[in-house]
Write a protein that holds these residues in place. Structure first.
Motif, PDB file in Angstrom:
ATOM      1  N   GLU A 132      12.709   7.262  -0.288  1.00  0.00           N
ATOM      2  CA  GLU A 132      12.594   7.710   1.178  1.00  0.00           C
ATOM      3  C   GLU A 132      11.042   7.677   1.586  1.00  0.00           C
ATOM      4  N   LYS A 133       9.698   7.617   1.236  1.00  0.00           N
ATOM      5  CA  LYS A 133       8.779   7.546   1.134  1.00  0.00           C
ATOM      6  C   LYS A 133       8.276   6.303   1.198  1.00  0.00           C
ATOM      7  N   PRO A 134       8.035   5.440   2.451  1.00  0.00           N
ATOM      8  CA  PRO A 134       7.101   4.015   1.801  1.00  0.00           C
ATOM      9  C   PRO A 134       5.874   3.774   1.475  1.00  0.00           C
ATOM     10  N   LEU A 135       5.686   2.666   0.824  1.00  0.00           N
ATOM     11  CA  LEU A 135       4.902   2.845  -0.254  1.00  0.00           C
ATOM     12  C   LEU A 135       3.719   2.910   0.725  1.00  0.00           C
ATOM     13  N   VAL A 136       3.533   2.694   1.584  1.00  0.00           N
ATOM     14  CA  VAL A 136       1.980   2.467   2.497  1.00  0.00           C
ATOM     15  C   VAL A 136       1.884   3.910   2.379  1.00  0.00           C
ATOM     16  N   GLU A 137       2.691   4.873   2.964  1.00  0.00           N
ATOM     17  CA  GLU A 137       1.856   6.601   2.854  1.00  0.00           C
ATOM     18  C   GLU A 137       1.800   6.947   1.789  1.00  0.00           C
ATOM     19  N   LYS A 138       2.061   6.360   0.323  1.00  0.00           N
ATOM     20  CA  LYS A 138       1.207   6.876  -1.041  1.00  0.00           C
ATOM     21  C   LYS A 138       0.163   6.452  -0.921  1.00  0.00           C
ATOM     22  N   VAL A 139      -0.014   5.454  -0.749  1.00  0.00           N
ATOM     23  CA  VAL A 139      -1.333   4.892  -1.177  1.00  0.00           C
ATOM     24  C   VAL A 139      -2.306   5.843  -0.248  1.00  0.00           C
ATOM     25  N   GLU A 140      -2.206   5.441   0.885  1.00  0.00           N
ATOM     26  CA  GLU A 140      -2.759   5.736   2.010  1.00  0.00           C
ATOM     27  C   GLU A 140      -3.030   7.863   1.369  1.00  0.00           C
ATOM     28  N   LYS A 141      -2.052   8.630   0.462  1.00  0.00           N
ATOM     29  CA  LYS A 141      -2.115   9.862   0.462  1.00  0.00           C
ATOM     30  C   LYS A 141      -3.165   9.775  -1.095  1.00  0.00           C
ATOM     31  N   GLN A 156      -5.936   7.825  -1.188  1.00  0.00           N
ATOM     32  CA  GLN A 156      -6.936   7.396  -0.918  1.00  0.00           C
ATOM     33  C   GLN A 156      -7.297   8.661  -0.169  1.00  0.00           C
ATOM     34  N   LYS A 157      -6.804   9.866   0.245  1.00  0.00           N
ATOM     35  CA  LYS A 157      -7.777  10.468   0.893  1.00  0.00           C
ATOM     36  C   LYS A 157      -7.949  11.746   0.514  1.00  0.00           C
ATOM     37  N   LYS A 158      -7.953  11.828  -0.835  1.00  0.00           N
ATOM     38  CA  LYS A 158      -8.607  12.885  -2.182  1.00  0.00           C
ATOM     39  C   LYS A 158      -9.863  12.712  -2.152  1.00  0.00           C
ATOM     40  N   ALA A 159     -10.579  13.772  -2.710  1.00  0.00           N
ATOM     41  CA  ALA A 159     -11.994  13.370  -2.941  1.00  0.00           C
ATOM     42  C   ALA A 159     -12.382  13.703  -4.228  1.00  0.00           C
TER      43      ALA A 159
END
Length: 78
Positions: free
Chosen positions: A37-46, A48-51
């Motif tokens: 249910e989560k598009p692949l784009v959201e997973k990539v953004e998430k 990238q936000k990790k320190a």
């Protein structure tokens, strides 16, 4: 029956496009589609936000000031 995991593109009008392996012959098939249910784009953004990881440094010093680890010293032919 064959299981294939691939990335599919869904358009605004509800059409889906997916790339299949070339060993699947041309024709009509009955398929089962499971959609995360989560598009692949959201997973990539998430991701990238990790320190980045932070590793501590520990000064260990040399055993002796005269001791070196030069390649010539390690592999000397005595």
């Amino acid at each position: 029956m064959k299981t294939i995991e691939t990335i599919a593109t869904v358009t605004k009008d509800g059409k889906i496009t997916a790339q299949l392996p070339l060993d699947i012959p041309e024709g009509e098939y009955q398929v089962v589609i499971v959609i995360d249910e989560k598009p692949l784009v959201e997973k990539v953004e998430k991701k990238q936000k990790k320190a980045p990881f932070k590793f501590s440094t520990y000064p260990v010093g040399l055993v002796s000031e005269s001791l070196t680890f030069r390649r010539e010293d390690l592999y000397a032919n005595d």
